[in-house]
Every structure is written in structure tokens, then in C-alpha cells.
Design a protein around this motif. Sequence first.
Motif, PDB file in Angstrom:
ATOM      1  N   ALA A  20       2.024   7.132  -9.724  1.00  0.00           N
ATOM      2  CA  ALA A  20       2.092   5.989 -10.642  1.00  0.00           C
ATOM      3  C   ALA A  20       3.467   5.327 -10.569  1.00  0.00           C
ATOM      4  CB  ALA A  20       1.795   6.450 -12.066  1.00  0.00           C
ATOM      5  N   ALA A  21       4.525   6.138 -10.476  1.00  0.00           N
ATOM      6  CA  ALA A  21       5.882   5.591 -10.373  1.00  0.00           C
ATOM      7  C   ALA A  21       6.062   4.816  -9.066  1.00  0.00           C
ATOM      8  CB  ALA A  21       6.905   6.725 -10.466  1.00  0.00           C
ATOM      9  N   ILE A  22       5.502   5.349  -7.993  1.00  0.00           N
ATOM     10  CA  ILE A  22       5.583   4.665  -6.695  1.00  0.00           C
ATOM     11  C   ILE A  22       4.844   3.333  -6.744  1.00  0.00           C
ATOM     12  CG2 ILE A  22       4.718   4.781  -4.316  1.00  0.00           C
ATOM     13  CD1 ILE A  22       5.414   7.799  -4.380  1.00  0.00           C
ATOM     14  N   LEU A  23       3.647   3.325  -7.309  1.00  0.00           N
ATOM     15  CA  LEU A  23       2.869   2.088  -7.398  1.00  0.00           C
ATOM     16  C   LEU A  23       3.572   1.053  -8.268  1.00  0.00           C
ATOM     17  CD1 LEU A  23      -0.689   3.632  -7.747  1.00  0.00           C
ATOM     18  CD2 LEU A  23       0.121   2.217  -5.847  1.00  0.00           C
ATOM     19  N   THR A  24       4.181   1.494  -9.349  1.00  0.00           N
ATOM     20  CA  THR A  24       4.909   0.570 -10.221  1.00  0.00           C
ATOM     21  C   THR A  24       6.098  -0.043  -9.486  1.00  0.00           C
ATOM     22  OG1 THR A  24       4.263   1.854 -12.171  1.00  0.00           O
ATOM     23  CG2 THR A  24       6.101   0.336 -12.427  1.00  0.00           C
ATOM     24  N   ALA A  25       6.801   0.769  -8.704  1.00  0.00           N
ATOM     25  CA  ALA A  25       7.930   0.257  -7.923  1.00  0.00           C
ATOM     26  C   ALA A  25       7.477  -0.788  -6.911  1.00  0.00           C
ATOM     27  CB  ALA A  25       8.632   1.409  -7.212  1.00  0.00           C
ATOM     28  N   LEU A  26       6.278  -0.612  -6.370  1.00  0.00           N
ATOM     29  CA  LEU A  26       5.771  -1.528  -5.347  1.00  0.00           C
ATOM     30  C   LEU A  26       5.234  -2.833  -5.920  1.00  0.00           C
ATOM     31  CD1 LEU A  26       3.924   1.045  -3.046  1.00  0.00           C
ATOM     32  CD2 LEU A  26       5.977  -0.264  -2.471  1.00  0.00           C
ATOM     33  N   LEU A  27       5.258  -2.974  -7.228  1.00  0.00           N
ATOM     34  CA  LEU A  27       4.726  -4.183  -7.853  1.00  0.00           C
ATOM     35  C   LEU A  27       5.593  -5.416  -7.631  1.00  0.00           C
ATOM     36  CD1 LEU A  27       3.263  -2.887 -11.242  1.00  0.00           C
ATOM     37  CD2 LEU A  27       2.036  -4.123  -9.458  1.00  0.00           C
ATOM     38  N   LEU A  52       2.120   8.644  -0.485  1.00  0.00           N
ATOM     39  CA  LEU A  52       1.892   7.366   0.196  1.00  0.00           C
ATOM     40  C   LEU A  52       0.720   7.458   1.176  1.00  0.00           C
ATOM     41  CD1 LEU A  52       5.610   6.416   0.694  1.00  0.00           C
ATOM     42  CD2 LEU A  52       3.930   5.025  -0.524  1.00  0.00           C
ATOM     43  N   ALA A  53       0.565   8.606   1.823  1.00  0.00           N
ATOM     44  CA  ALA A  53      -0.576   8.807   2.715  1.00  0.00           C
ATOM     45  C   ALA A  53      -1.880   8.742   1.928  1.00  0.00           C
ATOM     46  CB  ALA A  53      -0.447  10.145   3.439  1.00  0.00           C
ATOM     47  N   LYS A  54      -1.893   9.338   0.745  1.00  0.00           N
ATOM     48  CA  LYS A  54      -3.069   9.293  -0.125  1.00  0.00           C
ATOM     49  C   LYS A  54      -3.397   7.850  -0.517  1.00  0.00           C
ATOM     50  CE  LYS A  54      -4.241  13.676  -1.259  1.00  0.00           C
ATOM     51  NZ  LYS A  54      -5.631  14.205  -1.283  1.00  0.00           N
ATOM     52  N   LEU A  55      -2.363   7.096  -0.886  1.00  0.00           N
ATOM     53  CA  LEU A  55      -2.554   5.714  -1.306  1.00  0.00           C
ATOM     54  C   LEU A  55      -2.986   4.827  -0.147  1.00  0.00           C
ATOM     55  CD1 LEU A  55       0.566   5.424  -3.638  1.00  0.00           C
ATOM     56  CD2 LEU A  55      -1.832   5.547  -4.356  1.00  0.00           C
ATOM     57  N   ALA A  56      -2.472   5.116   1.043  1.00  0.00           N
ATOM     58  CA  ALA A  56      -2.882   4.357   2.222  1.00  0.00           C
ATOM     59  C   ALA A  56      -4.344   4.649   2.561  1.00  0.00           C
ATOM     60  CB  ALA A  56      -1.985   4.697   3.406  1.00  0.00           C
ATOM     61  N   ASP A  57      -4.753   5.912   2.452  1.00  0.00           N
ATOM     62  CA  ASP A  57      -6.148   6.283   2.708  1.00  0.00           C
ATOM     63  C   ASP A  57      -7.089   5.589   1.725  1.00  0.00           C
ATOM     64  OD1 ASP A  57      -5.450   7.913   4.802  1.00  0.00           O
ATOM     65  OD2 ASP A  57      -5.499   9.770   3.630  1.00  0.00           O
ATOM     66  N   ALA A  58      -6.601   5.360   0.501  1.00  0.00           N
ATOM     67  CA  ALA A  58      -7.411   4.686  -0.518  1.00  0.00           C
ATOM     68  C   ALA A  58      -7.333   3.168  -0.403  1.00  0.00           C
ATOM     69  CB  ALA A  58      -6.956   5.116  -1.905  1.00  0.00           C
ATOM     70  N   ASP A  59      -6.611   2.664   0.593  1.00  0.00           N
ATOM     71  CA  ASP A  59      -6.473   1.230   0.850  1.00  0.00           C
ATOM     72  C   ASP A  59      -5.751   0.508  -0.290  1.00  0.00           C
ATOM     73  OD1 ASP A  59      -6.799  -0.816   2.672  1.00  0.00           O
ATOM     74  OD2 ASP A  59      -8.676  -1.526   1.786  1.00  0.00           O
ATOM     75  N   MET A  60      -4.805   1.206  -0.916  1.00  0.00           N
ATOM     76  CA  MET A  60      -4.017   0.584  -1.978  1.00  0.00           C
ATOM     77  C   MET A  60      -2.653   0.125  -1.489  1.00  0.00           C
ATOM     78  SD  MET A  60      -4.906   3.036  -5.252  1.00  0.00           S
ATOM     79  CE  MET A  60      -4.164   1.933  -6.454  1.00  0.00           C
ATOM     80  N   VAL A  61      -2.145   0.722  -0.415  1.00  0.00           N
ATOM     81  CA  VAL A  61      -0.879   0.308   0.174  1.00  0.00           C
ATOM     82  C   VAL A  61      -1.062   0.118   1.674  1.00  0.00           C
ATOM     83  CG1 VAL A  61       0.455   1.572  -1.564  1.00  0.00           C
ATOM     84  CG2 VAL A  61      -0.005   2.631   0.647  1.00  0.00           C
ATOM     85  N   ILE A  62      -0.175  -0.669   2.250  1.00  0.00           N
ATOM     86  CA  ILE A  62      -0.156  -0.847   3.697  1.00  0.00           C
ATOM     87  C   ILE A  62       1.163  -0.308   4.227  1.00  0.00           C
ATOM     88  CG2 ILE A  62      -1.706  -2.829   3.709  1.00  0.00           C
ATOM     89  CD1 ILE A  62       0.723  -4.634   3.939  1.00  0.00           C
ATOM     90  N   CYS A  63       1.161   0.102   5.472  1.00  0.00           N
ATOM     91  CA  CYS A  63       2.353   0.675   6.092  1.00  0.00           C
ATOM     92  C   CYS A  63       2.695  -0.123   7.343  1.00  0.00           C
ATOM     93  CB  CYS A  63       2.094   2.140   6.447  1.00  0.00           C
ATOM     94  SG  CYS A  63       3.479   2.935   7.314  1.00  0.00           S
ATOM     95  N   GLN A  64       3.962  -0.421   7.495  1.00  0.00           N
ATOM     96  CA  GLN A  64       4.442  -1.126   8.687  1.00  0.00           C
ATOM     97  C   GLN A  64       5.571  -0.327   9.310  1.00  0.00           C
ATOM     98  OE1 GLN A  64       4.869  -5.459   8.518  1.00  0.00           O
ATOM     99  NE2 GLN A  64       6.888  -5.241   9.449  1.00  0.00           N
ATOM    100  N   LYS A  65       5.430  -0.016  10.588  1.00  0.00           N
ATOM    101  CA  LYS A  65       6.452   0.769  11.274  1.00  0.00           C
ATOM    102  C   LYS A  65       7.437  -0.166  11.960  1.00  0.00           C
ATOM    103  CE  LYS A  65       7.102   4.529  14.580  1.00  0.00           C
ATOM    104  NZ  LYS A  65       6.447   5.457  15.542  1.00  0.00           N
ATOM    105  N   GLN A  66       8.712   0.126  11.772  1.00  0.00           N
ATOM    106  CA  GLN A  66       9.773  -0.642  12.429  1.00  0.00           C
ATOM    107  C   GLN A  66      10.848   0.327  12.878  1.00  0.00           C
ATOM    108  OE1 GLN A  66      10.775  -4.368  10.611  1.00  0.00           O
ATOM    109  NE2 GLN A  66      12.892  -4.272  11.319  1.00  0.00           N
ATOM    110  N   GLY A  67      10.943   0.512  14.183  1.00  0.00           N
ATOM    111  CA  GLY A  67      11.876   1.503  14.704  1.00  0.00           C
ATOM    112  C   GLY A  67      11.464   2.888  14.274  1.00  0.00           C
ATOM    113  N   ARG A  68      12.402   3.628  13.710  1.00  0.00           N
ATOM    114  CA  ARG A  68      12.123   4.990  13.265  1.00  0.00           C
ATOM    115  C   ARG A  68      11.545   5.036  11.853  1.00  0.00           C
ATOM    116  NH1 ARG A  68      17.563   7.557  13.066  1.00  0.00           N
ATOM    117  NH2 ARG A  68      16.352   9.388  12.414  1.00  0.00           N
ATOM    118  N   HIS A  69      11.538   3.898  11.185  1.00  0.00           N
ATOM    119  CA  HIS A  69      11.174   3.905   9.766  1.00  0.00           C
ATOM    120  C   HIS A  69       9.773   3.366   9.532  1.00  0.00           C
ATOM    121  CE1 HIS A  69      15.230   5.012   8.550  1.00  0.00           C
ATOM    122  NE2 HIS A  69      15.698   4.062   9.349  1.00  0.00           N
ATOM    123  N   HIS A  70       9.155   3.867   8.467  1.00  0.00           N
ATOM    124  CA  HIS A  70       7.888   3.352   7.977  1.00  0.00           C
ATOM    125  C   HIS A  70       8.149   2.659   6.643  1.00  0.00           C
ATOM    126  CE1 HIS A  70       6.474   6.342  10.870  1.00  0.00           C
ATOM    127  NE2 HIS A  70       5.312   5.694  10.885  1.00  0.00           N
TER     128      HIS A  70
END
Length: 231
Positions: A20-27, A52-70
Motif C-alpha cells: 500500500a505504501a509503494i502504491l501510494t508513492a507511485l501516485l 513490485l513483482a506481485k503488483l506487476a503480475d496483477a497489471d497494476m504497475v509497469i516496469c522499464q529497464k534502463q541500464g542496470r536499473h529497473h
Amino acid sequence: MNVSPNIAEVAKLVSEPSRAAILTALLDDRFYTASELAGFAGVKQQTASFHLAKLADADMVICQKQGRHHYYRLKDAETARALESLLLVAPPADIRSFRQSAEAKAIRKARTCYDHLAGALGVKLAEQLVHLDFLQENEEAFTVTDKGASCFKQLGIDLEEVKRKRRSFCHRCLDWSERRYHLAGALGAALLDGFIRMGWIERRPLSRAVTITPKGEKELERVFHISIEKN
């Protein structure tokens, strides 16, 4: 057989405090690393990555890779609206430090609600847009008047381009802290972008709160007759 969407699965994801804290931060409609989000949630980076993997599997967040970071961000405005609606019924968070108190006050004064302005400033702006006859308000949305179209053009906003975006044009969004409506949709996003571009508002690092600049104080007063409290 029940073929309705599984609300329980979404509720289970949101009910975990760290998620919940992560989702609120992403708002605030920005990309963050797992490390940054771990700081928001007060957990280890490995734990944040698991959530974040759980949230990505649920299609609530998206992930973009840039260099070594996600980098992670909320999927879309509809996801943000659903989360904001939960904040309307959520009890206030416990304030346990001066830093938390200052952040809570800043968020209530002026913040982003995904990609548009919220908090006291967002509500004042919406009310003044109606009062000045730049917008007309109905039960669900706003409509732009001729007077409003002229004002938005002077601010560098191309309304025809904004209307072509594949989303709501200018709907009302109930503000969880003010309990009144602010302006959302493509027009709300265009106004926020314009205020940032013109130097009226600045984003804060690692926060949904935004800062109103001295120039912004003058221009918001001149254009929309909004006075900014100094405290």
C-alpha cells in the motif's frame, strides 16, 4: 459460475501495508527504482522487489529497464483513480515525527494526483476556473467555455491536441484531503505540465507534494485570483 472480476485478489494486494505504501508513492506518475520505493515503504530492497513483482503480475504497475536499473510506475490513470478512491475512506496515518508532519501538511496543500494537481491548490484552482467562467461544472465533468479556451490558449495549451488524447478530457476528481472536487483528465494534466513548464510549480524529489514558486504565487493570483497561504 461467477465470471465477475476478482475484487478479492486486488483487495489482498492493496491490504498489505508495504505494498500500500509503494502504491501510494507511485501516485505521482513518476518512475522509481525498487530501492527508492523500499525507502518509502520502510522495507529492504529485496522485499520491495518482491512486492513490485506481485503488483506487476496483477497489471497494476509497469516496469522499464534502463541500464542496470529497473524503474516502476503505476500502469495508468484508471489505476490511480481507483487507489485515490480508497484514500477517501482510509483513516489518517499516524504522525510520529516532525518530518512526517511537514510532509503531510505539504501534501494537503499542493500535490499531484497521478498527473494533475490536487490538494488545497487543486481544489482552489477548479473552483476558480468555474467562478471565472473558464469552466462550467455538471455532476460528472467540466466543460470548457469560450472564455476558458482563450485563457488556456494564452497559457500555451492546445485544446484540440488535448482532446485527441485517448482518455477523459476534463472530469471531476474527488479530493481525498479536501473532500471537494479538483480538475482531472487530459486538461488537468495539461495544466499541471504547463505550470511546471512556466516555472509556477516545481516537483519535489521523492514526494507527491509540489512547491509553488514565487513566480507561481504571482501568476496564480494574476490569472486565477488564487492567493497562496505562506504557512
